[in-house]
Design an enzyme around this catalytic site. Structure first.
Site, short mmCIF file in Angstrom:
data_model
loop_
_atom_site.label_atom_id
_atom_site.label_comp_id
_atom_site.label_asym_id
_atom_site.label_seq_id
_atom_site.Cartn_x
_atom_site.Cartn_y
_atom_site.Cartn_z
N ARG A 202 132.88 -22.15 -1.64
CA ARG A 202 134.03 -22.19 -1.05
C ARG A 202 134.13 -22.32 0.35
O ARG A 202 135.30 -22.40 1.00
CB ARG A 202 135.01 -21.22 -1.55
CG ARG A 202 135.25 -21.09 -3.35
CD ARG A 202 136.03 -20.24 -3.95
NE ARG A 202 136.12 -20.33 -5.19
CZ ARG A 202 135.65 -19.39 -6.27
NH1 ARG A 202 134.93 -18.35 -5.72
NH2 ARG A 202 135.31 -19.75 -7.40
N VAL A 203 132.91 -22.17 0.85
CA VAL A 203 132.91 -22.12 2.39
C VAL A 203 132.62 -23.75 3.13
O VAL A 203 132.95 -24.25 3.86
CB VAL A 203 131.95 -21.29 2.87
CG1 VAL A 203 131.68 -21.46 4.35
CG2 VAL A 203 132.28 -19.79 2.80
#
Length: 503
Positions: free
Chosen positions: A365-366
């Site tokens: 999710r980064v």
């Protein structure tokens, strides 16, 4: 008369000796019941939650249940030494663990006591194992890469410093292998590693430590061990102890990486402790606060703001699932806490694809923020190509003869990409090697190489580049990006390699 004078003199002497001494009050209780590693104590009116309690024979306990008429404490040690009627004292202290650079290269238990036979750990600093996580204001965005040396991870699910990336999969399909390879890849770099073994067999932990020593990784690693034979309370606390050790490095402005292997056993240990303490069971017999058990642990991983030194603690928790069921209680809890997951699949593992990373269900999710620019340049279309290949491969098995030329070409390239992403254990790659081989495969330079020869091509290519064109690798490592002139040199070098080599 003389005897009376002597008595008066002795009384005066005694009063002079004790002059100024103040009376101290100690909260003392009595053990009324003991068993299964839990003691129930009456009389400790001032005991606090998570306070250390002193039992006879040097045994310590942890106050976990503060009830109306008794205190329930889990024993941190040999509970067979404790019997009913024993006196128990409050210490006023919480559970602490020694921290500092002196722990690097050492193997310790949950309480920071050495297990490696290398003598005492000469550190004077300690930290409480439990602590509130840094708030949003104290953090900064995750934007610096953790280089794992594993091609498919660095390209498809990049991990950043301060991130929490879950490694999830069935039993014995390479979850710990990814974590251990990541530790080995940090040799000579600036990332300090903490490996927390929770509820593992002693032989497995000894094997991991031996591998880390063999590859020179113990020089930057702390190993915290709570074996399957240790009390459940020690297994439950071990993750927090490892986190406290990592936080010390983070607050010194350094970067640390912590691996929890694994949190499934951590949850089992906590369930065992809770049931013995007679806490009400909930779903799958876990206590109601089992989500908080892991959230308060994983939230402590962060990248601190520049004002606080800019240090980071990256967490790689491992979760074991049964029959690829990600919808069980603990896996769904941890997935919702972390910043993405690396999902390993049994079918891919059995098919010889290792690491058995499922491209479709694995996510970071980064994202690209945590990638170096060079990796982002070459891996940009890799995920899409791999996802399309997986879909096409499913249809192609029903009859490849009807497929058009473009689809067949995509299938052939997908096969070669799959081969390139395979990687043996304990051989993490440098960033420049990863970038060069992924550039070659995504730009079609390997399309004419037979699938069975791709692995030999890759190994020969690394040797050729190191011997004939080391300057290209150095430029990629220094610039952290593929500049147009470097890209032109790389294309030329690949063409030269293909002409000169039979691989």
């Amino acid at each position: 008369m003389k005897a009376q004078e002597k008595d008066i003199v002795s009384v005066i002497k005694e009063q002079i000796e004790h002059f100024g001494a103040t009376a101290t009050m100690v909260d003392v209780g009595t053990v009324v019941e003991v068993g299964d590693g839990v003691a129930r104590i009456q009389g400790l009116r001032k005991a606090k939650n998570n306070e250390l309690l002193a039992f006879p024979n040097g045994v310590m306990g942890l106050a976990l249940n503060l009830e109306e008429d008794n205190v329930a404490s889990v024993i941190l040690g040999d509970y067979s030494l404790i019997k009913e009627g024993d006196e128990v004292h409050c210490t006023g202290r919480v559970v602490e663990v020694p921290v500092g650079n002196e722990l690097i290269g050492r193997v310790v238990n949950t309480l920071g006591q050495p297990l490696d036979g290398m003598g005492p750990i000469k550190t004077t600093k300690t930290r409480p194992v439990e602590r509130i996580a840094p708030n949003v204001v104290d953090r900064q965005p995750v934007n610096v890469s953790v280089h794992t040396g594993i091609k498919c991870v660095d390209a498809l699910v990049p991990i950043g410093r301060g991130q929490r990336e879950l490694i999830i999969g069935d039993r014995s399909i390479g979850k710990s292998a990814i974590a251990i390879d990541t530790i080995i890849a940090q040799k000579g770099k600036d990332l300090i590693c903490i490996y927390v073994a929770i509820g593992q067999k002693t032989a497995k932990v000894a094997n991991v430590i031996e591998i880390l020593r063999k590859y020179g990784a113990m020089e930057h690693t702390v190993v915290v061990v709570a074996n399957s034979s240790d009390p459940a309370a020690m297994q439950y606390l071990s993750a927090y102890s490892g986190c406290a050790i990592g936080e010390e490095f983070m607050e010194q402005g350094k970067d640390a990486l912590i691996i929890y292997d694994d949190l499934s056993k951590h949850a089992w240990a906590y369930r065992q402790v809770s049931l013995i303490l007679r806490r009400p069971p909930g779903r799958e017999a876990y206590p109601g606060d089992v989500f908080y058990l892991h959230s308060r642990l994983l939230e402590r991983a962060a990248k601190l703001s520049a004002e606080l030194g800019g240090g980071s603690l990256t967490a790689l928790p491992i979760i074991e699932i049964q029959a690829s069921d990600m919808s069980a209680y603990i896996p769904t809890n941890v997935i919702s806490i972390t910043d993405g997951q690396i999902l390993l699949e049994t079918d891919m593992f059995n098919a010889g694809i290792r690491p058995a990373l499922n491209v479709g269900l694995s996510v970071s999710r980064v994202g690209g923020n945590a990638q170096t620019k060079a990796m982002r340049q070459v891996a940009g279309k890799l995920r899409l190509d791999m996802a399309q290949y997986a879909e096409l491969a499913t249809f192609a098995q029903f009859g490849a003869s009807d497929l058009d030329k473009a689809t067949l070409a995509q299938l052939e390239r997908g096969k070669r990409m799959t081969e390139i992403l395979k990687q043996p254990q304990y051989v993490p790659l440098s960033l420049e090697n990863e970038v060069m081989i992924l550039f070659a495969v995504t730009n079609g330079f390997i399309d004419d190489v037979p699938v069975e020869k791709v692995s030999a091509f890759e190994n020969a290519f690394y040797k050729f580049m190191a011997n004939n064109h080391p300057e290209i690798g150095k430029k990629i490592a220094a610039d952290k990006q593929l500049k147009p002139e470097t890209e032109a040199e790389l294309k030329k070098a690949i063409a030269e390699f293909k002409q000169s080599s039979a691989y």
